[in-house]
Scaffold this motif. Structure first.
Motif, PDB file in Angstrom:
ATOM      1  N   GLN A  23       7.427  31.759 -72.066  1.00 43.78           N
ATOM      2  CA  GLN A  23       6.491  31.221 -71.249  1.00 43.78           C
ATOM      3  C   GLN A  23       7.001  31.521 -69.945  1.00 43.78           C
ATOM      4  O   GLN A  23       8.020  30.941 -69.221  1.00 43.78           O
ATOM      5  N   ARG A  24       6.279  32.628 -69.273  1.00 43.61           N
ATOM      6  CA  ARG A  24       6.977  33.091 -67.954  1.00 43.61           C
ATOM      7  C   ARG A  24       6.610  32.246 -66.833  1.00 43.61           C
ATOM      8  O   ARG A  24       7.503  32.438 -65.716  1.00 43.61           O
ATOM      9  N   ILE A  25       5.340  31.314 -66.904  1.00 43.77           N
ATOM     10  CA  ILE A  25       5.105  30.598 -65.792  1.00 43.77           C
ATOM     11  C   ILE A  25       5.538  28.940 -65.961  1.00 43.77           C
ATOM     12  O   ILE A  25       5.400  28.689 -66.905  1.00 43.77           O
ATOM     13  N   GLU A  26       6.495  28.563 -65.056  1.00 44.62           N
ATOM     14  CA  GLU A  26       6.951  27.424 -65.234  1.00 44.62           C
ATOM     15  C   GLU A  26       6.180  26.501 -64.722  1.00 44.62           C
ATOM     16  O   GLU A  26       5.540  26.502 -63.866  1.00 44.62           O
ATOM     17  N   GLU A  27       5.894  25.451 -65.846  1.00 47.75           N
ATOM     18  CA  GLU A  27       5.119  24.490 -65.503  1.00 47.75           C
ATOM     19  C   GLU A  27       5.717  23.055 -64.596  1.00 47.75           C
ATOM     20  O   GLU A  27       6.899  23.168 -64.750  1.00 47.75           O
ATOM     21  N   PHE A  28       4.745  22.622 -63.815  1.00 50.39           N
ATOM     22  CA  PHE A  28       5.327  21.447 -62.924  1.00 50.39           C
ATOM     23  C   PHE A  28       4.230  20.331 -63.043  1.00 50.39           C
ATOM     24  O   PHE A  28       3.103  20.562 -63.088  1.00 50.39           O
ATOM     25  N   PRO A  29       4.752  19.060 -62.843  1.00 54.23           N
ATOM     26  CA  PRO A  29       3.798  17.776 -62.725  1.00 54.23           C
ATOM     27  C   PRO A  29       3.349  17.628 -61.299  1.00 54.23           C
ATOM     28  O   PRO A  29       4.072  17.925 -60.266  1.00 54.23           O
ATOM     29  N   ILE A  30       2.051  17.209 -61.085  1.00 57.23           N
ATOM     30  CA  ILE A  30       1.632  16.917 -59.721  1.00 57.23           C
ATOM     31  C   ILE A  30       0.841  15.489 -60.048  1.00 57.23           C
ATOM     32  O   ILE A  30       0.301  15.146 -61.109  1.00 57.23           O
ATOM     33  N   HIS A  31       1.483  14.645 -59.187  1.00 57.29           N
ATOM     34  CA  HIS A  31       1.009  13.157 -58.907  1.00 57.29           C
ATOM     35  C   HIS A  31       0.282  12.989 -57.811  1.00 57.29           C
ATOM     36  O   HIS A  31       0.394  13.227 -56.727  1.00 57.29           O
ATOM     37  N   MET A  84       2.218   1.010 -59.490  1.00 53.24           N
ATOM     38  CA  MET A  84       1.224   2.058 -58.491  1.00 53.24           C
ATOM     39  C   MET A  84       0.709   3.077 -59.468  1.00 53.24           C
ATOM     40  O   MET A  84       1.267   3.914 -59.943  1.00 53.24           O
ATOM     41  N   ALA A  85      -0.704   2.760 -59.846  1.00 56.38           N
ATOM     42  CA  ALA A  85      -1.231   3.789 -60.902  1.00 56.38           C
ATOM     43  C   ALA A  85      -1.520   5.154 -60.055  1.00 56.38           C
ATOM     44  O   ALA A  85      -1.775   5.081 -59.057  1.00 56.38           O
ATOM     45  N   ASN A  86      -1.319   6.289 -60.864  1.00 61.42           N
ATOM     46  CA  ASN A  86      -1.527   7.569 -60.203  1.00 61.42           C
ATOM     47  C   ASN A  86      -2.042   8.428 -61.288  1.00 61.42           C
ATOM     48  O   ASN A  86      -1.622   8.222 -62.761  1.00 61.42           O
ATOM     49  N   PHE A  87      -2.741   9.690 -61.230  1.00 61.03           N
ATOM     50  CA  PHE A  87      -3.027  10.563 -62.336  1.00 61.03           C
ATOM     51  C   PHE A  87      -1.893  11.616 -61.992  1.00 61.03           C
ATOM     52  O   PHE A  87      -1.442  12.165 -60.983  1.00 61.03           O
ATOM     53  N   ARG A  88      -1.359  12.086 -63.374  1.00 58.75           N
ATOM     54  CA  ARG A  88      -0.187  13.071 -63.471  1.00 58.75           C
ATOM     55  C   ARG A  88      -1.086  14.174 -63.987  1.00 58.75           C
ATOM     56  O   ARG A  88      -1.276  14.107 -65.248  1.00 58.75           O
ATOM     57  N   PHE A  89      -0.994  15.640 -63.204  1.00 54.84           N
ATOM     58  CA  PHE A  89      -1.496  16.958 -63.648  1.00 54.84           C
ATOM     59  C   PHE A  89      -0.234  17.697 -64.084  1.00 54.84           C
ATOM     60  O   PHE A  89       0.764  17.559 -63.344  1.00 54.84           O
ATOM     61  N   ILE A  90      -0.444  18.551 -65.122  1.00 49.55           N
ATOM     62  CA  ILE A  90       0.748  19.439 -65.622  1.00 49.55           C
ATOM     63  C   ILE A  90      -0.039  20.815 -65.185  1.00 49.55           C
ATOM     64  O   ILE A  90      -1.087  21.051 -65.410  1.00 49.55           O
ATOM     65  N   ALA A  91       0.770  21.406 -64.138  1.00 54.07           N
ATOM     66  CA  ALA A  91       0.086  22.626 -63.514  1.00 54.07           C
ATOM     67  C   ALA A  91       1.169  23.733 -63.844  1.00 54.07           C
ATOM     68  O   ALA A  91       2.315  23.623 -63.950  1.00 54.07           O
ATOM     69  N   PRO A  92       0.624  24.937 -63.954  1.00 57.97           N
ATOM     70  CA  PRO A  92      -0.804  25.358 -63.844  1.00 57.97           C
ATOM     71  C   PRO A  92      -1.304  24.968 -65.226  1.00 57.97           C
ATOM     72  O   PRO A  92      -0.746  24.581 -66.298  1.00 57.97           O
ATOM     73  N   PRO A  93      -2.543  24.714 -64.965  1.00 58.34           N
ATOM     74  CA  PRO A  93      -3.549  25.294 -63.868  1.00 58.34           C
ATOM     75  C   PRO A  93      -3.607  23.992 -62.989  1.00 58.34           C
ATOM     76  O   PRO A  93      -3.216  22.936 -63.356  1.00 58.34           O
ATOM     77  N   LEU A  94      -4.125  24.281 -61.792  1.00 55.28           N
ATOM     78  CA  LEU A  94      -4.311  23.395 -60.718  1.00 55.28           C
ATOM     79  C   LEU A  94      -5.636  22.744 -60.891  1.00 55.28           C
ATOM     80  O   LEU A  94      -6.565  23.157 -61.539  1.00 55.28           O
ATOM     81  N   PRO A  95      -5.636  21.357 -60.363  1.00 53.44           N
ATOM     82  CA  PRO A  95      -7.176  20.780 -60.462  1.00 53.44           C
ATOM     83  C   PRO A  95      -8.085  21.629 -59.628  1.00 53.44           C
ATOM     84  O   PRO A  95      -7.561  22.129 -58.795  1.00 53.44           O
ATOM     85  N   HIS A  96      -9.137  21.622 -60.201  1.00 53.87           N
ATOM     86  CA  HIS A  96     -10.221  22.563 -59.258  1.00 53.87           C
ATOM     87  C   HIS A  96     -11.276  21.907 -58.561  1.00 53.87           C
ATOM     88  O   HIS A  96     -11.901  21.105 -59.687  1.00 53.87           O
ATOM     89  N   TYR A  97     -11.877  22.426 -57.700  1.00 53.27           N
ATOM     90  CA  TYR A  97     -12.773  21.804 -57.196  1.00 53.27           C
ATOM     91  C   TYR A  97     -14.033  22.139 -57.956  1.00 53.27           C
ATOM     92  O   TYR A  97     -14.287  23.337 -58.052  1.00 53.27           O
TER      93      TYR A  97
END
Length: 298
Positions: A114-122, A1-14
């Protein structure tokens, strides 16, 4: 199951969006390396996309995200009047295409602290919305805001877009395999209880699976055992306390769940290659050096 994995922040932007209607026989333009993600959501009819050797038939209530650096084109003309929305978006952060949901285990260490914890978005490359009507309303709102150049409208536009992505992320979770769902449940439990004593019997009692099976799932998805994940997470939490408080090493070890300070130091050195004391001192030296810098006005 293919998906895109983004590391945030930053969030994907419109970036920009629109809607279009194709009549019978029309085809989507042939495009190559447009440098932005192209999301297409069909409300009526069907679109037929090909990207390299993969093909998709996108029907009402379904969404497809096309790769920004590959050629895509229509492998078949529309067979009925087709209405669809399109969105171009991008991320200035790290992203990749993966075949399964793989939660993020390795913190990026470009900075010592790094004060901001990064997290993945699928985000799924292809999915159907649980509530298409709700998705269509959000798309209409995005386009209504398109003509308003005010800061508030731009901000709201990004918020609506994030809500749409969240819906797609939730759909991705529903489509996840039992192994992925169990591994994520273990991860959640560990993050919620890292300060407490945790053992394999806790997994058996809480998740109702044999510890051996749980360990196998964690290794497949995370590449480590539950207790290895727990140790790494405890060390990450301790780093925040080392640089942000004056707590002793002994107190920090207790605060993040280690049985003894000796064991904590041993685990910290194994992961970070320096002792907690040296890690703290290195950060404070950098901070002190930065505070001495004087900017002279021209």
């Amino acid at each position: 199951m293919a998906n895109f994995r983004f590391i945030a922040p930053p969030l994907p932007h419109y970036i920009v969006g629109g809607e279009d209607t194709y009549e019978i026989g029309q085809v989507h333009p042939n495009r190559s390396s447009i440098s932005v993600f192209d999301m297409v959501i069909v409300t009526k009819g069907a679109l037929f996309f090909q990207e390299e050797d993969r093909q998709w038939s996108v029907k009402p209530g379904e969404a497809l995200i096309l790769h920004p650096d590959r050629r895509h084109f229509a492998y078949h003309p529309c067979t009925a009047t087709t209405h669809f929305y399109w969105i171009h978006f991008q991320s200035t952060g790290e992203w990749t295409e993966v075949s399964e949901i793989v939660p993020d285990m390795n913190k990026r260490t470009k900075q010592l602290y790094q004060r901001i914890e990064e997290f993945p978005i699928h985000l799924p490359r292809f999915c159907s919305f649980t509530s298409p009507a709700s998705a269509y309303e959000k798309l209409k709102t995005l386009l209504q805001l398109e003509g308003n150049p005010s800061t508030d409208s731009k901000w709201r536009q990004q918020a609506v877009f994030q809500s749409l992505l969240f819906d797609m992320n939730e759909k991705q979770k529903q489509q996840a395999s039992p192994i992925e769902r169990l591994a994520e449940a273990v991860e959640t439990y560990l993050r919620q209880n890292y300060r407490n004593r945790v053992c394999y019997d806790d997994f058996r009692n809480r998740l109702h699976f044999h510890p051996t099976y749980i360990t196998r799932c964690m290794k497949q998805i995370y590449g480590c055992t539950p207790l290895e994940y727990l140790t790494r997470y405890r060390v990450e939490q301790s780093k925040l306390l080392l640089v942000n408080t004056d707590m002793s090493i002994y107190t920090i070890a207790q605060e993040v769940g280690f049985s003894t300070s000796t064991y904590y130091i041993r685990c910290f050195v194994k992961i970070e290659t320096v002792t907690p004391k040296h890690y703290r001192q290195r950060f404070r030296n950098i901070k002190a050096a930065a505070s001495k810098e004087v900017v002279h006005p021209e």
